[in-house]
Design an enzyme around this catalytic site. Structure first.
Site, PDB file in Angstrom:
ATOM      1  N   LYS A  89      16.796   4.122   2.304  1.00 36.36           N
ATOM      2  CA  LYS A  89      17.424   3.983   3.619  1.00 36.36           C
ATOM      3  C   LYS A  89      18.529   2.922   3.512  1.00 36.36           C
ATOM      4  CE  LYS A  89      14.636   3.875   7.238  1.00 36.36           C
ATOM      5  NZ  LYS A  89      13.806   3.362   8.355  1.00 36.36           N
TER       6      LYS A  89
ATOM      7  N   LYS B 189       0.808  -1.181   0.000  1.00 38.78           N
ATOM      8  CA  LYS B 189       0.000   0.000   0.000  1.00 38.78           C
ATOM      9  C   LYS B 189       0.857   1.253   0.000  1.00 38.78           C
ATOM     10  CE  LYS B 189      -3.462  -2.285   2.826  1.00 38.78           C
ATOM     11  NZ  LYS B 189      -4.076  -2.330   4.149  1.00 38.78           N
TER      12      LYS B 189
ATOM     13  N   ILE C  59       9.715   2.914  -0.381  1.00 40.00           N
ATOM     14  CA  ILE C  59      11.006   2.952   0.305  1.00 40.00           C
ATOM     15  C   ILE C  59      11.850   1.733  -0.044  1.00 40.00           C
ATOM     16  CG2 ILE C  59      10.020   1.852   2.361  1.00 40.00           C
ATOM     17  CD1 ILE C  59      11.964   3.546   4.059  1.00 40.00           C
TER      18      ILE C  59
ATOM     19  N   THR D  69      12.019  -6.698  -0.415  1.00 38.91           N
ATOM     20  CA  THR D  69      10.818  -6.555  -1.240  1.00 38.91           C
ATOM     21  C   THR D  69      11.192  -6.333  -2.696  1.00 38.91           C
ATOM     22  OG1 THR D  69       9.533  -5.662   0.603  1.00 38.91           O
ATOM     23  CG2 THR D  69       8.715  -5.197  -1.620  1.00 38.91           C
TER      24      THR D  69
ATOM     25  N   ASP E 228      14.348  -0.231   1.850  1.00 41.91           N
ATOM     26  CA  ASP E 228      14.818  -0.396   3.226  1.00 41.91           C
ATOM     27  C   ASP E 228      15.819  -1.543   3.228  1.00 41.91           C
ATOM     28  OD1 ASP E 228      15.015  -0.213   5.988  1.00 41.91           O
ATOM     29  OD2 ASP E 228      13.017  -0.978   6.396  1.00 41.91           O
TER      30      ASP E 228
ATOM     31  N   ASP F 259       3.661   3.820   6.816  1.00 42.71           N
ATOM     32  CA  ASP F 259       2.705   3.709   7.910  1.00 42.71           C
ATOM     33  C   ASP F 259       3.289   3.030   9.130  1.00 42.71           C
ATOM     34  OD1 ASP F 259       1.108   0.637   8.107  1.00 42.71           O
ATOM     35  OD2 ASP F 259       2.660   0.998   6.621  1.00 42.71           O
TER      36      ASP F 259
END
Length: 193
Positions: free
Chosen positions: A142, A48, A112, A118, A114, A170
């Site tokens: 990041k 999302k 992002i 993913t 990170d 989130d």
């Protein structure tokens, strides 16, 4: 009441304003448009978190002269964090793309980069579907948390090693709607629950 006061003390320092985010998206759109000038492009947003970025990026691309010849937008949904502040490891695919990616110029758009898991997993998933090309675009990077190296063809803004919320990011499904990016005061967030 402002958006910041809605969440009380849960929000810490502002990392990026809405204006800084908008400027970064404009820069990303300019670079992407130059690379895909005259070519069709499929923006594949990762839900999302990349919902807002994918929409704003598609609009910014449409405003660039000599950009992609046509832009399609689709989404893929993965689960990464659940209700934690730490990634649960490899992402779990919840919803695949509805547009066939075979033969398409695909730009995987995520909020992002990170730990990299993913993007690594989704990149492999999409490559199996034989796109004409595959590149990645993230708004926030990041690198201090990277566990696997992944190619970032387009990256907007660097992030410190802090838990950030807003503009798609989130904590337990809260704060995505903020137009800016702020550090989350985890102690205040836990006390709120």
């Amino acid at each position: 009441m402002t958006a910041g006061s809605t969440y009380g003390e849960a929000l810490g320092r502002r990392l990026y304003t809405a204006e800084q985010i908008s400027a970064a998206i404009g820069r990303l759109a300019g670079a992407i448009a130059a690379d895909y000038a005259g070519q069709p492009l499929l923006l594949l947003g990762v839900l999302k978190g990349a919902l807002y970025l994918t929409v704003d990026l598609s609009r910014a691309l449409a405003a660039v002269a000599d950009g992609p010849s046509e832009i399609m937008v689709d989404y893929i949904c993965v689960s990464r964090y659940g209700t934690s502040t730490e990634s649960s490891g490899a992402p779990r695919l919840l919803l695949g793309a509805s547009v066939p990616v075979e033969g398409q110029n695909v730009l995987l758009v995520d909020d992002i980069a990170d730990n990299g898991l993913t993007l690594e997993s989704l990149g492999a998933f999409i490559q199996k579907r034989r796109p004409a090309s595959l590149r990645t675009c993230v708004l926030f990077d990041k690198p201090s948390r990277r566990r696997v190296e992944v190619p970032l063809h387009y990256a907007g803004l660097p992030l410190p090693d802090a838990f950030a919320v807003g503009y798609g990011l989130d904590y337990q499904e809260l704060y995505r709607n903020l137009p800016y990016l702020a550090e989350l005061n985890l102690q205040a967030s836990f006390e709120k629950k």
